[in-house]
Motif scaffolding. Structure first.
Motif, PDB file in Angstrom:
ATOM      1  N   ALA A  25      -7.524  -1.230   5.513  1.00 60.60           N
ATOM      2  CA  ALA A  25      -7.716   0.118   6.056  1.00 60.60           C
ATOM      3  C   ALA A  25      -8.171   0.053   7.512  1.00 60.60           C
ATOM      4  CB  ALA A  25      -8.740   0.883   5.215  1.00 60.60           C
TER       5      ALA A  25
ATOM      6  N   ARG B  43       3.565   4.719   9.177  1.00 58.09           N
ATOM      7  CA  ARG B  43       2.809   5.979   9.243  1.00 58.09           C
ATOM      8  C   ARG B  43       3.734   7.175   9.008  1.00 58.09           C
ATOM      9  NH1 ARG B  43      -2.344   5.461  11.118  1.00 58.09           N
ATOM     10  NH2 ARG B  43      -2.797   3.602  12.315  1.00 58.09           N
TER      11      ARG B  43
ATOM     12  N   ARG C 293      -8.416   3.717  -1.723  1.00 57.34           N
ATOM     13  CA  ARG C 293      -7.825   2.530  -1.090  1.00 57.34           C
ATOM     14  C   ARG C 293      -8.701   2.029   0.058  1.00 57.34           C
ATOM     15  NH1 ARG C 293      -3.517   5.280  -2.747  1.00 57.34           N
ATOM     16  NH2 ARG C 293      -3.126   6.433  -0.850  1.00 57.34           N
TER      17      ARG C 293
ATOM     18  N   LEU D 269       1.270   4.163  -2.892  1.00 62.16           N
ATOM     19  CA  LEU D 269       1.245   5.603  -2.622  1.00 62.16           C
ATOM     20  C   LEU D 269       2.457   6.273  -3.262  1.00 62.16           C
ATOM     21  CD1 LEU D 269       0.175   8.163  -1.193  1.00 62.16           C
ATOM     22  CD2 LEU D 269       1.475   7.431   0.822  1.00 62.16           C
TER      23      LEU D 269
ATOM     24  N   SER E 212      -7.355  10.994   7.265  1.00 68.32           N
ATOM     25  CA  SER E 212      -7.439   9.563   6.977  1.00 68.32           C
ATOM     26  C   SER E 212      -8.470   8.883   7.875  1.00 68.32           C
ATOM     27  CB  SER E 212      -6.065   8.918   7.167  1.00 68.32           C
ATOM     28  OG  SER E 212      -6.143   7.532   7.010  1.00 68.32           O
TER      29      SER E 212
ATOM     30  N   MET F 184      -6.361   7.995  -1.271  1.00 64.68           N
ATOM     31  CA  MET F 184      -6.497   7.393   0.048  1.00 64.68           C
ATOM     32  C   MET F 184      -7.932   6.888   0.244  1.00 64.68           C
ATOM     33  SD  MET F 184      -5.697   9.238   3.707  1.00 64.68           S
ATOM     34  CE  MET F 184      -4.053   9.714   3.216  1.00 64.68           C
TER      35      MET F 184
ATOM     36  N   VAL G 151       4.588   7.365   5.357  1.00 67.15           N
ATOM     37  CA  VAL G 151       3.476   7.894   4.559  1.00 67.15           C
ATOM     38  C   VAL G 151       3.403   9.412   4.704  1.00 67.15           C
ATOM     39  CG1 VAL G 151       0.946   8.008   4.433  1.00 67.15           C
ATOM     40  CG2 VAL G 151       2.102   5.790   4.501  1.00 67.15           C
TER      41      VAL G 151
ATOM     42  N   SER H  96       0.828  -1.199   0.000  1.00 67.59           N
ATOM     43  CA  SER H  96       0.000   0.000   0.000  1.00 67.59           C
ATOM     44  C   SER H  96       0.871   1.261   0.000  1.00 67.59           C
ATOM     45  CB  SER H  96      -0.935  -0.023   1.213  1.00 67.59           C
ATOM     46  OG  SER H  96      -1.777   1.082   1.214  1.00 67.59           O
TER      47      SER H  96
ATOM     48  N   LEU I 266      -3.964  12.853  -3.863  1.00 69.79           N
ATOM     49  CA  LEU I 266      -3.512  11.820  -2.928  1.00 69.79           C
ATOM     50  C   LEU I 266      -4.585  11.482  -1.901  1.00 69.79           C
ATOM     51  CD1 LEU I 266       0.165  13.004  -2.417  1.00 69.79           C
ATOM     52  CD2 LEU I 266      -0.626  11.004  -3.715  1.00 69.79           C
ATOM     53  N   LEU I 267      -5.308  12.484  -1.442  1.00 65.70           N
ATOM     54  CA  LEU I 267      -6.397  12.236  -0.495  1.00 65.70           C
ATOM     55  C   LEU I 267      -7.520  11.443  -1.164  1.00 65.70           C
ATOM     56  CD1 LEU I 267      -6.485  15.638   1.421  1.00 65.70           C
ATOM     57  CD2 LEU I 267      -5.501  13.463   2.184  1.00 65.70           C
TER      58      LEU I 267
ATOM     59  N   SER J 257      -3.276  12.457   9.085  1.00 63.36           N
ATOM     60  CA  SER J 257      -3.746  11.288   9.845  1.00 63.36           C
ATOM     61  C   SER J 257      -5.192  11.469  10.275  1.00 63.36           C
ATOM     62  CB  SER J 257      -2.857  11.051  11.067  1.00 63.36           C
ATOM     63  OG  SER J 257      -1.577  10.641  10.676  1.00 63.36           O
TER      64      SER J 257
END
Length: 184
Positions: free
Chosen positions: A100, A117, A92, A68, A150, A89, A120, A64, A85-86, A147
């Motif tokens: 997840a 983390r 995914r 990314l 996410s 996310m 990332v 994963s 990218l968000l 974070s």
């Protein structure tokens, strides 16, 4: 004829794909025999690649992160890369719900998880800084906020199936992204 090494890499990728599908359908604690069956390989192949469930999950997390990295490379130095990218996310989360959920629920002090983390966040930092510098993202946005975002996107895990998760993830992005943008 593919080399033995590329054949082994293909089997490993097949196992990871199968695990992603099985865990997505049955949860992260699904019997590993289902992964073997889905991949169409023998148990020995699974255990030669992944000695236990933890190693399999760790490899899925590593993959994963690699995905990314590839997405970041594909986006290059675009000022709006953070938003892409968000969205990735969120995608995914829809595609790999068990992974997840595991990522969110696992002990935050576990060294492998903590390192992943941090990795990332480090990967996403340039995109955040570019978006802020271009005036696309609010100036008070901090790296640790990713974070939090996410976790907010993780609410899509409440969907009962992929379609419901997709609808929830899309709506979460519709609500979140305007809050990240600079105000006129």
């Amino acid at each position: 004829m593919p080399s033995l090494r590329s054949d082994a890499a293909a089997r490993r990728a097949l196992l990871l794909d199968a695990a992603d599908a099985v865990f997505g359908e049955h949860g992260i604690t699904a019997p590993l025999d289902l992964v073997v069956e889905r991949a169409g390989v023998g148990r020995a192949t699974l255990y030669r690649n992944f000695p236990d469930r933890a190693a399999l999950i760790c490899a899925m997390l590593e993959r994963s992160v690699a995905q990314l990295q590839a997405h970041i490379a594909e986006l290059g130095a675009r000022d709006d890369a953070l938003f892409e990218l968000l969205a990735g996310m969120a995608g995914r989360i829809v595609q790999s719900p068990a992974l997840a959920d595991y990522w969110r629920a696992v002990d935050q002090d576990d060294p492998q998880v903590r390192d992943a983390r941090q990795h990332v966040l480090a990967l996403m930092e340039p995109a955040l800084e570019r978006a802020k510098a271009a005036g696309l993202c609010r100036a008070d946005m901090q790296l640790r906020d990713i974070s939090l975002i996410s976790s907010m996107l993780g609410a899509a895990l409440r969907g009962r199936d992929r379609d419901e998760r997709a609808v929830l993830a899309k709506r979460a992005l519709e609500l979140l992204l305007p809050g990240l943008a600079t105000t006129p």
